[in-house]
Enzyme design. Sequence first.
Site, PDB file in Angstrom:
ATOM      1  CG  ASP A 297      22.270 -20.261   4.238  1.00  0.00           C
ATOM      2  OD1 ASP A 297      21.271 -20.177   4.983  1.00  0.00           O
ATOM      3  OD2 ASP A 297      23.093 -19.334   4.106  1.00  0.00           O
ATOM      4  CB  CYS A 298      17.232 -21.313   4.794  1.00  0.00           C
ATOM      5  SG  CYS A 298      17.429 -21.734   6.540  1.00  0.00           S
TER       6      CYS A 298
END
Length: 779
Positions: A297-298
């Site tokens: 995920d970012c």
Amino acid sequence: MTLHISFTIIIICCTTLHIFTESTQPPYACDSSNPSTKQYPFCRTSLSFTQRATDLVSRLTLDEKVSQLVNSAPGIPRLGIPAYEWWSEALHGITNAGKGVEFTGRIVGATSFPQVILTAASFDALLWYRIGQAIGREARAVYNDGEATGMTFWAPNINIFRDPRWGRGQETPGEDPMMTGKYAVSFVRGIQGDSFQGGKLKDGDHLQASACCKHFTAYDLDRWHGVTRYAFDAIVTKQDLADTYQPPFQSCIQQAKASGIMCAYNRVNGVPNCADYNLLTNIARGQWGFNGYITSDCDAVSIIHDAQGYAKVPEDAVADVLKAGMDVNCGSYLQNHTKSAVMEKKVPVSQIDRALRNLFTVRMRLGLFNGNPKNLIYGNIGPNSVCTKEHLNLALEAARNGIVLLKNSAKILPLSKTRTQSLAVIGPNANSANTLIGNYAGPPCRSITVLAAIQSYIQNTVYNKGCNAVNCTSASISEAVDIAKKADHVILVMGLDQNEEREDFDRVDLVLPGLQQSLITSVAKAAKKPVILVLLCGGPVDVSFAKHNPKIGGILWAGYPGEAGGTALAEIIFGDHNPGGKLPLTWYPKDYVKVPMTDMRMRPQPSKGYPGRTYRFYTGKKVYPFGYGLSYSRYSYNIVSVTESQLHLNPLSVKQGLSNSSSAQYMMVSELGTESCEKAKFSATVEVQNHGEMAGKHPVLLYVKQAKHSNGMPMKQLVGFQSVALNGGEKAGVEFILNPCEHLSVADENGEMLINAGSQHLVVGDAEYPISIVLDQGV
């Protein structure tokens, strides 16, 4: 590679977009017009993807390798490889929420389907597949038209909607793991170009688009009372992992053949998901056979050092995730720290090469290394494949079939189109097109508000917003009461929006915001006839006050129903469609907020006052239960046949002493084997009859429950569902194929799946059918 750019003339007329232009060329490698590309084995389509990816990676310098480990991967001009963006979004339609799609050319929007939680309420796997197909086709169209730099879409979200306060619960198919897994399989097969039954896509076949199941694993808290997803350590039992959190991801990998998965921000039992070798390599790749790419995920890599303190220095965080099996970092952390990690001998280059082989293999499967994509299998998909009549009708169908009728006292609904002379529409969500589409939504093709759709039925409609905004910190109650007194009927359009529930923002209560309840009750009291309450929201709200108020005659839950949601609601309100949706999650009472959102346990602990979670384990009072939903028709069920009412299983060994009963017999599913499980399949046929006058599409939900429930077992478990269309008075048989190893098993405290000997019951509606399991050791 040369980009061909032309001028665009856009003429907008009403809701139709007419565009005259030539498109830009999509980015791709291995241009056949470039003689130098022919020398590279990675451009030879006669070789396997593995051979081609291995050759490509072998030609890269260390700096080039490191540059490719992030979502915004730069081009490699000397090899004719263009830049690539891994981060694109397609939760319920193509959106520009990620970096890979821009909508800056001929295509300025895409079909906005209902938010997932409402689509799930249809309990219609074929519908979910068709939506995936449409999204995949529109994704390819956007890419072919040069308006995208990536074809990897980070959807679906298949985390379990464990806690009703979760701001992202709206993105998920709900609280049931089997249903969520089925959604993943249907959606992923659709978007990637597989058949509904699976098996059409072989390893060497091109993907229409790439799907990515997220967030792996046990992720369902964003920001609640100072606890954030970035630092949260989810303490999860092996039992809950086995039968709740992991099954959707196993289905996504083994059945859907998803080409991507995303590891989540949070830790699970102390270990960050993206740094968990057991999770990413042993389980996903080893046990389940995953062969796609794994993205973080970012900024999930940076927080392993910055927020969680799990890694002492940035290079340790890089080493942890690459060793665990992660391939690409959404963010810049790997770009900044991987080379130094190599120099410090914390990361062998072989781990980088493995990651890159996975990444380039997916790009090759998308046809981006086979020359101009326009000349390949999906090359004829262009702008005329976006916002088509077929896709818009599908969005309308999904909204119609998902909307749930929660209350219909004295059959106030449907309203008469001829006898209703005047109408009052009140509420902050009535005239908001933006609320309809939820989060992770791109520009829709067109959108009709609930108010506009209702006005198309009743011209004499008076509107009052009622509240200053959805949070309703102030309300014009006296004005709303005045118009309600004068109208034949009143429709209140209330609920939540993205300011009340969203990513990185969990709710702290389960009631309607601000003065909404006061507005509703005041208007209902003043109206001539019982009012209709429409709720737009992803998560549940405690509307017990409305449920028990006789002046509120009808309640409809419409989730966030997408660009066609206003039309669908109006059709249901005025009887042009028979509602059939069922709640995909439990609606809890407002005092459920006493349960800490950080408590990941599914199973109740009565001695400590812990009520458990979801319909499978929750022991407290409910506002509305999972699977609840009314119709304008009455349906009856009868389990007419079961091929094997007594199942004889032949395990290697029979064990004693399960749970609280020392005399109980059980067997481990792992000892039976896949072949024996397949042979033990049996069918159950349910006869369903529509006793009403209206035709309707009706979901049939089949459960199983133990004859003797013991602590730790689900009270009941959904094992199958099908949607059947029936005319008034019509009946039909619905067949379910059940696998004892999958549908009749339970998880023990060690996370092992086992089957109990003895009686269980198949349940659908009020109908039950007993079955018996006999363990014949040595037979």
